[in-house]
Design a protein around this motif. Sequence first.
Motif, short mmCIF file in Angstrom:
data_model
loop_
_atom_site.label_atom_id
_atom_site.label_comp_id
_atom_site.label_asym_id
_atom_site.label_seq_id
_atom_site.Cartn_x
_atom_site.Cartn_y
_atom_site.Cartn_z
N GLU A 278 0.84 -1.21 0.00
CA GLU A 278 0.00 0.00 0.00
C GLU A 278 0.87 1.26 0.00
O GLU A 278 0.58 2.24 -0.69
N GLU A 279 1.91 1.23 0.80
CA GLU A 279 2.76 2.41 0.94
C GLU A 279 3.50 2.74 -0.36
O GLU A 279 3.71 3.91 -0.67
N LEU B 40 -5.43 2.16 13.68
CA LEU B 40 -4.01 2.32 13.40
C LEU B 40 -3.24 1.13 13.93
O LEU B 40 -3.78 0.29 14.64
N THR C 72 0.06 4.27 10.14
CA THR C 72 -1.26 4.23 9.51
C THR C 72 -1.11 3.92 8.02
O THR C 72 -1.25 4.81 7.19
N SER D 216 -2.18 3.19 4.53
CA SER D 216 -3.48 3.64 4.05
C SER D 216 -3.70 3.17 2.61
O SER D 216 -2.85 3.43 1.76
N PRO D 217 -4.76 2.46 2.31
CA PRO D 217 -5.78 1.98 3.25
C PRO D 217 -5.27 0.74 4.00
O PRO D 217 -4.32 0.11 3.57
N MET D 218 -5.91 0.43 5.15
CA MET D 218 -5.39 -0.70 5.93
C MET D 218 -6.43 -1.79 6.16
O MET D 218 -6.38 -2.52 7.16
#
Length: 222
Positions: free
Chosen positions: A90-91, A194, A173, A175-177
């Motif tokens: 995601e990151e 979180l 966090t 995002s999205p998680m």
Amino acid sequence: MPDPVFLPLSTYREFPPDEMRRRARTFRDEMLRRRTVRQFSSRPVPREIIEDCLAVAGSAPSGANMQPWHFVVVSDAQIKRQIREAAEAEERIFYRERAPQEWLDALAPLGTDENKPYLETAPYLIAVFAETYSLSPAGRKVKNYYVTESVGIATGLLIAAVHTAGLVSLTHTPSPMGFLNGILRRPPHEKPFLLLVVGYPEADARVPAISKKPLAEIATFA
Ligand code: IYR
């Protein structure tokens, strides 16, 4: 509805003014030493420490006392690796595509990027979930109130407890998680809030040269 039940306030302790001043100052100084850390040692941490910190989090006030939180404490290496892989995926998209330049500029002083080795190195990842509704013992949906506020307060207390115990944490966090529901098998009405990374800092850990706003900037006395 049954009548409310009230008990004497037996847990309250008043302190003489000087002692109150000393306690407020001591706690202030203690909390101002807290730093968010991104370099974690793999040194183990006894589980009881985490349990006590979670009990502090669970003491938080919440809307209608619904306590709309759930904490999943991850120490298993395989689960940590799964979380790292999903978070980094995601990151990568966040840093390369999703984040607008203004956001990247705001993050620049922190030196963050898509690599999250600490998700495997740190002894504990505490995934904080917010319960959009609770389930009664009979399995019926019970509405929760002020869920974000409540879970935010509980998380703040958790961070303070971890610091007071002599450990460091990182509020992460990704995002999205939503991937946390899958990996940690939490039901869809629990929203990932979180991920708190907890442990000892690496021996040569470094932190960004940033500071907190002074009191006059964050508070006004009317
Ligand atoms: N979730 C990303 C980006 C990030 C966003 C904020 I706002 C921060 O204060 C820090 C990081 C990451 O963890 O790198």
